[in-house]
Design a protein around this motif. Structure first.
Motif, PDB file in Angstrom:
ATOM      1  N   HIS A   1     -11.459   8.805  13.732  1.00  0.00           N
ATOM      2  CA  HIS A   1     -12.025   7.454  13.544  1.00  0.00           C
ATOM      3  C   HIS A   1     -12.914   7.213  12.213  1.00  0.00           C
ATOM      4  O   HIS A   1     -13.809   7.988  12.151  1.00  0.00           O
ATOM      5  CB  HIS A   1     -12.827   7.041  14.565  1.00  0.00           C
ATOM      6  N   PRO A   2     -12.543   6.341  11.369  1.00  0.00           N
ATOM      7  CA  PRO A   2     -13.332   6.255  10.317  1.00  0.00           C
ATOM      8  C   PRO A   2     -14.523   5.074  10.477  1.00  0.00           C
ATOM      9  O   PRO A   2     -14.438   3.985  10.803  1.00  0.00           O
ATOM     10  CB  PRO A   2     -12.295   5.570   9.037  1.00  0.00           C
ATOM     11  N   ALA A   3     -15.687   5.520  10.150  1.00  0.00           N
ATOM     12  CA  ALA A   3     -16.849   4.743  10.420  1.00  0.00           C
ATOM     13  C   ALA A   3     -17.050   3.892   9.324  1.00  0.00           C
ATOM     14  O   ALA A   3     -17.788   3.955   8.483  1.00  0.00           O
ATOM     15  CB  ALA A   3     -17.961   5.666  10.550  1.00  0.00           C
ATOM     16  N   MET A   4     -16.117   2.935   8.976  1.00  0.00           N
ATOM     17  CA  MET A   4     -16.034   2.206   7.716  1.00  0.00           C
ATOM     18  C   MET A   4     -15.162   0.761   8.349  1.00  0.00           C
ATOM     19  O   MET A   4     -14.402   0.678   9.142  1.00  0.00           O
ATOM     20  CB  MET A   4     -15.246   2.844   6.873  1.00  0.00           C
ATOM     21  N   THR A   5     -15.478  -0.323   7.746  1.00  0.00           N
ATOM     22  CA  THR A   5     -14.703  -1.392   7.711  1.00  0.00           C
ATOM     23  C   THR A   5     -13.589  -1.657   6.666  1.00  0.00           C
ATOM     24  O   THR A   5     -14.089  -1.162   5.475  1.00  0.00           O
ATOM     25  CB  THR A   5     -15.547  -2.764   7.784  1.00  0.00           C
ATOM     26  N   PHE A   6     -12.552  -1.901   6.795  1.00  0.00           N
ATOM     27  CA  PHE A   6     -11.345  -1.959   5.685  1.00  0.00           C
ATOM     28  C   PHE A   6     -10.801  -3.452   5.635  1.00  0.00           C
ATOM     29  O   PHE A   6     -10.766  -4.173   6.627  1.00  0.00           O
ATOM     30  CB  PHE A   6     -10.132  -1.010   6.084  1.00  0.00           C
ATOM     31  N   THR A   7     -10.347  -3.580   4.355  1.00  0.00           N
ATOM     32  CA  THR A   7      -9.813  -4.600   4.106  1.00  0.00           C
ATOM     33  C   THR A   7      -8.130  -4.728   4.168  1.00  0.00           C
ATOM     34  O   THR A   7      -7.339  -5.783   4.334  1.00  0.00           O
ATOM     35  CB  THR A   7     -10.099  -5.601   2.708  1.00  0.00           C
ATOM     36  N   GLY A   8      -7.550  -3.450   4.200  1.00  0.00           N
ATOM     37  CA  GLY A   8      -6.392  -3.117   3.914  1.00  0.00           C
ATOM     38  C   GLY A   8      -5.764  -3.368   2.703  1.00  0.00           C
ATOM     39  O   GLY A   8      -4.366  -3.467   2.642  1.00  0.00           O
ATOM     40  N   GLY A   9      -6.682  -3.461   1.549  1.00  0.00           N
ATOM     41  CA  GLY A   9      -6.048  -3.500   0.225  1.00  0.00           C
ATOM     42  C   GLY A   9      -6.596  -2.398  -0.494  1.00  0.00           C
ATOM     43  O   GLY A   9      -7.186  -1.262  -0.276  1.00  0.00           O
ATOM     44  N   PRO A  10      -5.953  -2.419  -1.746  1.00  0.00           N
ATOM     45  CA  PRO A  10      -6.512  -1.418  -2.799  1.00  0.00           C
ATOM     46  C   PRO A  10      -7.963  -1.084  -2.842  1.00  0.00           C
ATOM     47  O   PRO A  10      -8.081   0.085  -3.328  1.00  0.00           O
ATOM     48  CB  PRO A  10      -5.797  -1.711  -4.165  1.00  0.00           C
TER      49      PRO A  10
ATOM     50  N   MET B   1       0.636  -1.172   0.127  1.00  0.00           N
ATOM     51  CA  MET B   1       0.071  -0.037  -0.278  1.00  0.00           C
ATOM     52  C   MET B   1       0.766   1.265   0.111  1.00  0.00           C
ATOM     53  O   MET B   1       0.514   2.293  -0.675  1.00  0.00           O
ATOM     54  CB  MET B   1      -0.893   0.036   1.125  1.00  0.00           C
ATOM     55  N   LEU B   2       2.075   1.191   0.458  1.00  0.00           N
ATOM     56  CA  LEU B   2       2.909   2.501   0.734  1.00  0.00           C
ATOM     57  C   LEU B   2       4.280   2.031   0.157  1.00  0.00           C
ATOM     58  O   LEU B   2       5.170   2.262   0.909  1.00  0.00           O
ATOM     59  CB  LEU B   2       3.197   2.773   2.185  1.00  0.00           C
ATOM     60  N   PRO B   3       4.371   1.407  -1.161  1.00  0.00           N
ATOM     61  CA  PRO B   3       5.841   1.400  -1.849  1.00  0.00           C
ATOM     62  C   PRO B   3       6.665   2.463  -1.672  1.00  0.00           C
ATOM     63  O   PRO B   3       6.339   3.618  -1.920  1.00  0.00           O
ATOM     64  CB  PRO B   3       5.225   0.895  -3.142  1.00  0.00           C
ATOM     65  N   GLY B   4       7.797   2.178  -1.265  1.00  0.00           N
ATOM     66  CA  GLY B   4       8.955   3.085  -1.176  1.00  0.00           C
ATOM     67  C   GLY B   4       9.192   4.021   0.169  1.00  0.00           C
ATOM     68  O   GLY B   4       9.832   4.678   0.140  1.00  0.00           O
ATOM     69  N   VAL B   5       8.076   3.729   0.985  1.00  0.00           N
ATOM     70  CA  VAL B   5       7.955   4.360   2.177  1.00  0.00           C
ATOM     71  C   VAL B   5       8.802   3.471   3.155  1.00  0.00           C
ATOM     72  O   VAL B   5       8.738   2.291   3.387  1.00  0.00           O
ATOM     73  CB  VAL B   5       6.630   4.567   2.802  1.00  0.00           C
ATOM     74  N   ASP B   6       9.764   4.161   3.713  1.00  0.00           N
ATOM     75  CA  ASP B   6      10.598   3.622   4.785  1.00  0.00           C
ATOM     76  C   ASP B   6       9.874   2.843   6.027  1.00  0.00           C
ATOM     77  O   ASP B   6       8.953   3.651   6.327  1.00  0.00           O
ATOM     78  CB  ASP B   6      11.797   4.770   5.493  1.00  0.00           C
ATOM     79  N   VAL B   7      10.276   1.818   6.422  1.00  0.00           N
ATOM     80  CA  VAL B   7       9.523   1.280   7.454  1.00  0.00           C
ATOM     81  C   VAL B   7      10.537   1.459   8.699  1.00  0.00           C
ATOM     82  O   VAL B   7      11.721   1.069   8.816  1.00  0.00           O
ATOM     83  CB  VAL B   7       9.459  -0.344   7.316  1.00  0.00           C
ATOM     84  N   LEU B   8      10.278   2.353   9.714  1.00  0.00           N
ATOM     85  CA  LEU B   8      10.768   2.793  10.760  1.00  0.00           C
ATOM     86  C   LEU B   8      10.345   2.358  12.064  1.00  0.00           C
ATOM     87  O   LEU B   8       9.221   1.887  12.251  1.00  0.00           O
ATOM     88  CB  LEU B   8      11.126   4.037  10.773  1.00  0.00           C
ATOM     89  N   SER B   9      11.191   2.616  13.307  1.00  0.00           N
ATOM     90  CA  SER B   9      10.623   2.401  14.524  1.00  0.00           C
ATOM     91  C   SER B   9       9.335   3.427  14.810  1.00  0.00           C
ATOM     92  O   SER B   9       9.526   4.489  14.150  1.00  0.00           O
ATOM     93  CB  SER B   9      11.603   2.395  15.701  1.00  0.00           C
ATOM     94  N   PRO B  10       8.514   3.378  15.807  1.00  0.00           N
ATOM     95  CA  PRO B  10       7.533   4.253  15.713  1.00  0.00           C
ATOM     96  C   PRO B  10       8.242   5.507  16.409  1.00  0.00           C
ATOM     97  O   PRO B  10       7.739   6.566  16.199  1.00  0.00           O
ATOM     98  CB  PRO B  10       6.946   3.835  17.256  1.00  0.00           C
ATOM     99  N   ALA B  11       9.251   5.658  17.205  1.00  0.00           N
ATOM    100  CA  ALA B  11      10.043   6.875  17.454  1.00  0.00           C
ATOM    101  C   ALA B  11      10.577   7.344  16.402  1.00  0.00           C
ATOM    102  O   ALA B  11      10.459   8.664  16.268  1.00  0.00           O
ATOM    103  CB  ALA B  11      11.141   6.421  18.645  1.00  0.00           C
ATOM    104  N   GLN B  12      11.124   6.803  15.299  1.00  0.00           N
ATOM    105  CA  GLN B  12      11.603   7.413  14.187  1.00  0.00           C
ATOM    106  C   GLN B  12      10.638   7.990  13.270  1.00  0.00           C
ATOM    107  O   GLN B  12      10.800   9.201  12.926  1.00  0.00           O
ATOM    108  CB  GLN B  12      12.469   6.338  13.505  1.00  0.00           C
TER     109      GLN B  12
END
Length: 313
Positions: free
Chosen positions: A119-128, A46-57
């Motif tokens: 808060h979104p009043a919606m259910t999500f699948t986590g996909g496109p 879903m977020l290609p190219g975005v760095d995966v970091l620690s929460p603090a970072q």
């Protein structure tokens, strides 16, 4: 005008969709945090190219921090970030919990963060497929943050619903009761239909229920209790009793759901004058006089009949 930078803590179904939608609207996503293999895969998708970091970072380098973590983890995550001194003063911290308000972010607020409930009043699948969904967002914010969060909702293509801090739990209960319990209810109905054999097995069970459920949902959203039909609303006590008897070999949870909802329906039908008191009592008695049963496949257990119970909402 350059849009605020955004960081996302929690690469779950909600966090990645929010990040992807804000990114497509021109926000720079500075990073996303994930702790499981599935969430890292979701972040990469879903977020290609975005760095995966620690929460603090993630928190240290963004203007808007989205905390898309489970409800029961939210306070601990906020306190962890506060303990690390990771959030800069003035950072907008927006959590996506329906139940929590601004109080859950108190540890960060004390350090100068600007708290927001988003808060979104919606259910999500986590996909496109989620990227095109529009919904209402339950918002709570102080006077200084209302414009900021309203702008975020507009960017996300949503509609704002302002919820008072003290009403967050009731707001969320309404959504969970309607949406989450609907899934349970429909799944139970599908299971029962598939158990009767004939043409309702397999995929055809969904074909039987879909038009009925779609019509019922449309009617109740427009008409409220006036949309109610069926044996309880008609006072067909013998039919209700037959249903309970037919569910003797069904999973106990399914039978219990039917009984609880039949009683709740009788209470509402009595309140709006559709059932008189004696008929409503007879419906409740019909659901209360059968012996308790075990799970599907187990032999029914015998038990003495119980006295009629009062309606349970």
């Amino acid at each position: 005008m350059q849009r605020p930078t955004v960081g996302v803590v929690g690469a779950g179904r909600v966090g990645t969709v929010i990040g992807a939608r804000l990114r497509s609207a021109g926000h720079h996503i500075v990073g996303v945090s994930s702790r499981s293999t599935s969430s890292r895969l979701r972040a990469a998708t879903m977020l290609p190219g975005v760095d995966v970091l620690s929460p603090a970072q993630v928190a240290a380098t963004c203007d808007v921090l989205v905390l898309a973590v489970p409800d029961d983890a939210l306070v601990a995550v906020a306190e962890e970030l506060a303990g690390a001194g990771a959030v800069r003063p003035g950072t907008v911290v927006a959590h996506t919990s329906g139940r929590h308000g601004l109080g859950a972010l108190e540890a960060l607020t004390r350090q100068g963060a600007r708290p927001v409930a988003l808060h979104p009043a919606m259910t999500f699948t986590g996909g496109p497929a989620d990227l095109d969904r529009t919904c209402v967002w339950g918002l709570t914010a102080g006077d200084g943050e209302r414009d900021v969060v309203a702008d975020l909702v507009r960017t996300l293509g949503g509609t704002a619903l302002w919820v008072d801090e003290d009403d967050r739990a009731q707001y969320h209960a309404a959504l969970a009761h309607g949406a989450n319990h609907l899934v349970t209810l429909v799944s139970q109905s599908l299971e029962l239909l598939r158990g009767v054999g004939g043409p309702t097995t397999g995929e055809q069970a969904a074909d039987v229920l879909r038009p009925l459920l779609e019509a019922a949902l449309a009617n109740v959203l427009e008409l409220g209790d006036a949309a109610l039909t069926g044996p309880v609303a008609r006072g067909d006590v013998t039919t209700v009793r037959a249903h309970v008897e037919a569910l003797t070999t069904a999973p106990r949870a399914t039978r219990d759901s039917y009984v609880a909802l039949a009683r709740a329906t009788a209470e509402r039908a009595e309140a709006d004058g559709r059932l008189d008191a004696s008929t409503a009592d007879a419906v409740r008695e019909a659901t209360a006089t059968e012996a308790p049963v075990g799970r599907a496949g187990s032999a029914p257990q015998t038990a003495p009949q119980t006295a009629p119970q009062t309606a349970q909402g």
